[in-house]
Design an enzyme around this catalytic site. Sequence first.
Site, short mmCIF file in Angstrom:
data_model
loop_
_atom_site.label_atom_id
_atom_site.label_comp_id
_atom_site.label_asym_id
_atom_site.label_seq_id
_atom_site.Cartn_x
_atom_site.Cartn_y
_atom_site.Cartn_z
N GLU A 119 11.59 2.51 6.41
CA GLU A 119 10.71 2.66 5.25
C GLU A 119 10.61 1.30 4.55
O GLU A 119 11.62 0.64 4.31
CB GLU A 119 11.29 3.69 4.26
CG GLU A 119 11.18 5.13 4.75
CD GLU A 119 9.80 5.73 4.54
OE1 GLU A 119 8.92 5.06 3.96
OE2 GLU A 119 9.60 6.89 4.96
N HIS B 104 3.35 4.88 11.10
CA HIS B 104 3.31 6.33 10.92
C HIS B 104 1.90 6.87 11.16
O HIS B 104 1.70 7.93 11.74
CB HIS B 104 3.79 6.68 9.50
CG HIS B 104 4.28 8.08 9.35
ND1 HIS B 104 4.70 8.58 8.14
CD2 HIS B 104 4.42 9.10 10.25
CE1 HIS B 104 5.06 9.86 8.31
NE2 HIS B 104 4.90 10.19 9.57
N HIS C 211 6.97 2.60 8.18
CA HIS C 211 6.36 3.37 7.11
C HIS C 211 6.28 2.52 5.84
O HIS C 211 7.01 1.56 5.70
CB HIS C 211 7.26 4.55 6.72
CG HIS C 211 7.64 5.48 7.80
ND1 HIS C 211 7.03 6.69 7.99
CD2 HIS C 211 8.60 5.40 8.76
CE1 HIS C 211 7.60 7.33 9.00
NE2 HIS C 211 8.55 6.57 9.50
N TYR C 212 5.44 2.95 4.91
CA TYR C 212 5.69 2.55 3.52
C TYR C 212 6.22 3.74 2.76
O TYR C 212 6.02 4.90 3.17
CB TYR C 212 4.49 1.89 2.85
CG TYR C 212 3.25 2.71 2.58
CD1 TYR C 212 3.29 3.99 2.02
CD2 TYR C 212 1.99 2.16 2.83
CE1 TYR C 212 2.13 4.70 1.74
CE2 TYR C 212 0.83 2.88 2.55
CZ TYR C 212 0.91 4.14 2.00
OH TYR C 212 -0.23 4.84 1.72
N THR C 213 6.89 3.45 1.63
CA THR C 213 7.54 4.54 0.89
C THR C 213 6.52 5.38 0.13
O THR C 213 6.72 6.58 -0.05
CB THR C 213 8.58 3.97 -0.08
OG1 THR C 213 7.99 2.92 -0.84
CG2 THR C 213 9.79 3.43 0.68
N ASP D 92 0.18 5.27 6.38
CA ASP D 92 1.17 4.18 6.22
C ASP D 92 1.59 3.61 7.57
O ASP D 92 1.52 4.32 8.57
CB ASP D 92 2.40 4.68 5.43
CG ASP D 92 3.17 5.80 6.12
OD1 ASP D 92 2.55 6.81 6.49
OD2 ASP D 92 4.40 5.65 6.28
#
Length: 230
Positions: free
Chosen positions: A91, A133, A26-28, A143
Site C-alpha cells: 500500500e 490493483h 495500491h494506493y491507500t 489504484d
Amino acid sequence: MQFIAAPSPNFDARPPATPIDILLLHYTGMETGAAAIARLCDPDARVSSHYTVDEDGTVYAHVSEDRRAWHAGASYWAGARDINARSVGIEIVNPGHEFGYRSFPDAQIESVIALGLEIVARHSIPPARVLGHSDVAPARKTDPGELFPWGTLSLAGIGLWPQTRKARLTVDFEDGLRAFGYGLKPDMDVPTATVIEAFQRHWRPARMDGAADTECEAILAALLNELDYQ
Ligand SMILES: [Zn+2]
C-alpha cells in the site's frame, strides 16, 4: 530495508503449492497515512497488505510475506482469481481519487523501489507480473492510478515499461489483453471499455478513454513481446 513493525491480524495461510509470482501495488485512498495504517491493522476491517510506504518513505511492515494478506479482493489475472494467495501487496500512501489524488513524492517512490527490488528478487517475480490493483480489478479499482510512475520503477528494475511504441499487434486487441493477463468477458463480467481504461491507466495515462487506438495496440504488442522473453 528498514521497517517499522505495524503488525496486522488480518491474514491467513497461503494455500499450498501456490507460487508468489505477483507484486501488487495500491494506493491507500484515505485522508492520512496514519488512518490507512490504523485500518490495515484493525481486526474489524479485515483488510491488510504486507507493507505500507508513507509519503516520507517510511516503510511499515504488517504481514509476513509467507502469509496471505488481504488486499486484492475479487480479482483476476491470467486465469488466477485468488490474487492474494500469490502476491505480495504494498500500500502506497496517497489520498487517492476520492480525497485529492496527488503525485507520489520522490522519497516515497525511492522506498517503493528499494522494497520492490527486494521482493521481486526474493520470489523471482517476473517484470510482467508487477501490477496495479486496477489491473486485476478494473471494475472496482483505480489504484495506484494514472500518476503512479511505472516508468521510473521499470528503469530501476521493477516491472515493464515498453520503450518502443511501434510494435505491430498481430492479434485482436481483446485477445491480446487476455494473453497479457487482463480479465475480460467471459472470464470476468466487466465491460471491455473498462478493461481498456485500466490498461490505459497503467500503460498510457495521457489518454484514458476506454478505446483501443493505434498507440494502445503498439504498447500491447510490445508488452506481449516482453512476455515471450520471460
Ligand atoms: Zn488497492
